[in-house]
Design an enzyme around this catalytic site. Structure first.
Site, PDB file in Angstrom:
ATOM      1  N   GLY A  12     -61.722 -36.010 -20.481  1.00 21.97           N
ATOM      2  CA  GLY A  12     -60.762 -34.914 -20.264  1.00 21.97           C
ATOM      3  C   GLY A  12     -61.365 -33.798 -19.429  1.00 21.97           C
ATOM      4  O   GLY A  12     -62.535 -33.471 -19.587  1.00 21.97           O
ATOM      5  N   ARG A  84     -59.417 -52.062 -18.726  1.00 21.67           N
ATOM      6  CA  ARG A  84     -58.027 -52.516 -18.838  1.00 21.67           C
ATOM      7  C   ARG A  84     -57.436 -52.768 -17.449  1.00 21.67           C
ATOM      8  O   ARG A  84     -57.364 -51.866 -16.620  1.00 21.67           O
ATOM      9  CB  ARG A  84     -57.184 -51.485 -19.599  1.00 21.67           C
ATOM     10  CG  ARG A  84     -55.801 -52.004 -20.007  1.00 21.67           C
ATOM     11  CD  ARG A  84     -55.118 -51.020 -20.935  1.00 21.67           C
ATOM     12  NE  ARG A  84     -55.786 -50.953 -22.226  1.00 21.67           N
ATOM     13  CZ  ARG A  84     -55.546 -51.783 -23.238  1.00 21.67           C
ATOM     14  NH1 ARG A  84     -54.636 -52.730 -23.115  1.00 21.67           N
ATOM     15  NH2 ARG A  84     -56.196 -51.655 -24.374  1.00 21.67           N
ATOM     16  N   ASP A 115     -69.287 -37.259 -25.179  1.00 16.55           N
ATOM     17  CA  ASP A 115     -69.996 -38.302 -25.915  1.00 16.55           C
ATOM     18  C   ASP A 115     -69.528 -39.722 -25.548  1.00 16.55           C
ATOM     19  O   ASP A 115     -70.339 -40.622 -25.313  1.00 16.55           O
ATOM     20  CB  ASP A 115     -69.762 -37.992 -27.403  1.00 16.55           C
ATOM     21  CG  ASP A 115     -70.118 -39.148 -28.280  1.00 16.55           C
ATOM     22  OD1 ASP A 115     -71.267 -39.587 -28.189  1.00 16.55           O
ATOM     23  OD2 ASP A 115     -69.245 -39.606 -29.046  1.00 16.55           O
ATOM     24  N   THR A 138     -66.835 -30.427 -22.678  1.00 14.46           N
ATOM     25  CA  THR A 138     -65.619 -30.697 -23.464  1.00 14.46           C
ATOM     26  C   THR A 138     -65.186 -29.404 -24.140  1.00 14.46           C
ATOM     27  O   THR A 138     -66.028 -28.687 -24.702  1.00 14.46           O
ATOM     28  CB  THR A 138     -65.787 -31.775 -24.544  1.00 14.46           C
ATOM     29  OG1 THR A 138     -64.655 -31.702 -25.441  1.00 14.46           O
ATOM     30  CG2 THR A 138     -67.037 -31.626 -25.397  1.00 14.46           C
ATOM     31  N   ASP A 140     -63.795 -29.291 -26.770  1.00 16.67           N
ATOM     32  CA  ASP A 140     -63.945 -29.488 -28.222  1.00 16.67           C
ATOM     33  C   ASP A 140     -65.301 -28.993 -28.730  1.00 16.67           C
ATOM     34  O   ASP A 140     -65.462 -28.730 -29.918  1.00 16.67           O
ATOM     35  CB  ASP A 140     -63.784 -30.975 -28.572  1.00 16.67           C
ATOM     36  CG  ASP A 140     -62.487 -31.564 -28.054  1.00 16.67           C
ATOM     37  OD1 ASP A 140     -61.553 -30.782 -27.774  1.00 16.67           O
ATOM     38  OD2 ASP A 140     -62.404 -32.799 -27.920  1.00 16.67           O
ATOM     39  N   ASP A 142     -68.003 -30.611 -29.243  1.00 20.10           N
ATOM     40  CA  ASP A 142     -68.514 -31.471 -30.319  1.00 20.10           C
ATOM     41  C   ASP A 142     -69.630 -32.414 -29.861  1.00 20.10           C
ATOM     42  O   ASP A 142     -69.935 -33.399 -30.533  1.00 20.10           O
ATOM     43  CB  ASP A 142     -67.359 -32.290 -30.937  1.00 20.10           C
ATOM     44  CG  ASP A 142     -66.654 -33.171 -29.913  1.00 20.10           C
ATOM     45  OD1 ASP A 142     -66.956 -33.041 -28.704  1.00 20.10           O
ATOM     46  OD2 ASP A 142     -65.812 -33.981 -30.318  1.00 20.10           O
ATOM     47  N   ARG A 184     -59.662 -31.895 -31.048  1.00 17.70           N
ATOM     48  CA  ARG A 184     -59.774 -33.194 -31.727  1.00 17.70           C
ATOM     49  C   ARG A 184     -60.335 -32.994 -33.127  1.00 17.70           C
ATOM     50  O   ARG A 184     -59.831 -32.145 -33.837  1.00 17.70           O
ATOM     51  CB  ARG A 184     -60.607 -34.181 -30.890  1.00 17.70           C
ATOM     52  CG  ARG A 184     -59.853 -34.692 -29.666  1.00 17.70           C
ATOM     53  CD  ARG A 184     -60.283 -36.070 -29.213  1.00 17.70           C
ATOM     54  NE  ARG A 184     -59.814 -37.131 -30.078  1.00 17.70           N
ATOM     55  CZ  ARG A 184     -58.612 -37.689 -30.002  1.00 17.70           C
ATOM     56  NH1 ARG A 184     -57.737 -37.284 -29.105  1.00 17.70           N
ATOM     57  NH2 ARG A 184     -58.267 -38.646 -30.816  1.00 17.70           N
TER      58      ARG A 184
HETATM   59  O1  F6P Z   1     -61.185 -33.884 -25.817  1.00 17.43           O
HETATM   60  C1  F6P Z   1     -60.530 -32.868 -25.145  1.00 17.43           C
HETATM   61  C2  F6P Z   1     -59.069 -32.840 -25.501  1.00 17.43           C
HETATM   62  O2  F6P Z   1     -58.442 -31.790 -24.799  1.00 17.43           O
HETATM   63  C3  F6P Z   1     -58.770 -32.736 -26.993  1.00 17.43           C
HETATM   64  O3  F6P Z   1     -58.964 -31.446 -27.489  1.00 17.43           O
HETATM   65  C4  F6P Z   1     -57.361 -33.246 -27.037  1.00 17.43           C
HETATM   66  O4  F6P Z   1     -57.025 -33.772 -28.312  1.00 17.43           O
HETATM   67  C5  F6P Z   1     -57.374 -34.340 -26.013  1.00 17.43           C
HETATM   68  O5  F6P Z   1     -58.438 -34.047 -25.121  1.00 17.43           O
HETATM   69  C6  F6P Z   1     -56.125 -34.480 -25.242  1.00 17.43           C
HETATM   70  O6  F6P Z   1     -56.264 -35.592 -24.426  1.00 17.43           O
HETATM   71  P1  F6P Z   1     -55.252 -35.967 -23.269  1.00 17.43           P
HETATM   72  O7  F6P Z   1     -55.581 -35.095 -22.091  1.00 17.43           O
HETATM   73  O8  F6P Z   1     -55.554 -37.398 -23.008  1.00 17.43           O
HETATM   74  O9  F6P Z   1     -53.883 -35.720 -23.762  1.00 17.43           O
END
Ligand code: F6P
Length: 366
Positions: A12, A84, A115, A138, A140, A142, A184
């Protein structure tokens, strides 16, 4: 002697990725190296012709440092070992991607990712004998071993700004405003935003809570003479019965979202308090990087290049105690960095009277 390195962003996006790419390109140039930017993570290595291009220092004239997103593009999928295909089949494409890196003449790779990206690229680069350095990013926050991942601080800033805007309207209408934030399985954004944004309640996935105590806190705020409340809830928080509020993603995995609405509905129906919910979503990722993210991204980008120059590859560049360091990829991959119940932010929140759930840090709700 290294002559050419590759860089990709993977997973992301977030604020500060371009600042990191800039630091890598400028510092590699100082070493006399060329930098090849691989587009859309591993997808750029899979496609033929490959999608990769030389990155020149002149491109980074000061504009990109400020810009959100990533000039290289990124994907949240693309595992080389379980790739995929358009027809839905899953195929090992690692040899093709390794051959791609060799064709590009890449002697070392820097992956700006989280990660999950580190895990797949570590495996790919080990198989191909290509030295790898990870740079953590990230919202997050984390990633194990780093105090801050690129993008986290900007995401917190966006959440705090949202609370600053919700507070006056909450007050005008005597409402409970519920703000659902990303993260997340980690509650870092939520707990930081709750402290900085003056919330009354903050629910995070790492700490169980009771709805009775959520209700008690809101009732106590009203009894104290204040007619509005701010609630922050992290997206992966479950209902009080432990049910996840999430939907399956078409390509596997789960997508969070909806716990804020669940909470607001419950507050309205059980307490009779007018409640509204704001889901911040990707707004947290698309903001221009704030200063601290530009600083962390720049420092980690420079350090990643230095790690390659000194042969300390197979590592992740980390930001710790206002300095840079590195950890072996094997130590970082597969581990996470949740909010610990005795985290200083949890203790600070509890000390401020914010209900953060059923934890020793949180005194009994009045
Ligand atoms: O890991 C970063 C994040 O923004 C999370 O906080 C969130 O749950 C997820 O990615 C959203 O992912 P996507 O952009 O695939 O919807």
């Amino acid at each position: 002697m290294v002559k050419r390195i590759g860089v990709m962003t993977s997973g992301g996006d977030c604020a500060g990725l371009n600042a990191a790419i800039r630091a890598i390109v400028l510092h590699a140039d100082a070493h006399g190296w060329e930098v090849v930017g691989i587009e859309d993570g591993t997808l750029g290595l899979y496609e033929r012709p490959m999608r990769a291009r030389r990155l020149h220092p002149e491109e980074f004239d000061g504009i990109l440092l400020r810009r959100a997103g990533t000039i290289l593009g990124t994907v949240s999928h693309g595992d080389p070992f379980a790739f995929r295909m358009p027809d839905g089949s899953v195929v090992d494409q690692s040899d093709r991607m390794i051959e791609g890196m060799r064709t590009l003449g890449i002697e070392a790779l820097i992956c700006i990712g989280g990660d999950g990206s580190f895990r797949i690229l570590d495996r790919l680069c080990r198989k191909g004998g290509i030295p790898l350095v990870g740079v953590p990013k990230t919202i997050d926050n984390d990633v194990y071993g780093t105090d801050a991942a690129i993008g986290f601080n900007t995401a917190v800033e966006v959440a705090v700004e949202a609370l600053d805007r919700l507070q006056p309207t909450a007050q005008s209408h005597d409402r409970v405003m519920v703000l659902e934030v990303m993260g997340r399985d980690a509650g870092h954004i939520a707990i930081h935003a709750a402290v900085a944004g003056g919330a009354d309640i903050c629910l995070i996935p790492e700490i169980p809570y009771s709805f009775d105590n959520v209700a008690a806190k809101l009732t106590a705020v009203r009894a104290s003479g204040r007619s509005f409340s701010l609630v922050v809830v992290a997206e992966a928080v479950r209902t009080d019965k432990g049910e996840p509020v999430a939907r399956p993603k078409p390509d596997g995995g789960i997508r969070y979202g909806g716990i804020g609405q669940w909470l607001a509905d419950r507050i309205e129906s059980e307490l009779g308090i007018d409640s509204r919910v704001t889901v911040l979503g990707h707004v947290q990722r698309g903001a221009e990087p704030i200063a601290v993210d530009r600083v962390v991204a720049s420092a980690l980008g420079i350090h990643a290049v230095d790690l390659i120059a000194s042969g300390r590859t197979g590592t992740v560049a980390v930001w710790s105690r206002r300095s840079v360091g590195e950890l072996p990829l094997a130590e970082v991959v597969g581990r996470s960095r949740p909010v610990e119940p005795d985290d200083i932010l949890v203790r600070t929140a509890a000390g401020l009277g914010i209900y953060v759930g059923e934890t020793a840090a949180c005194p009994a709700v009045p």
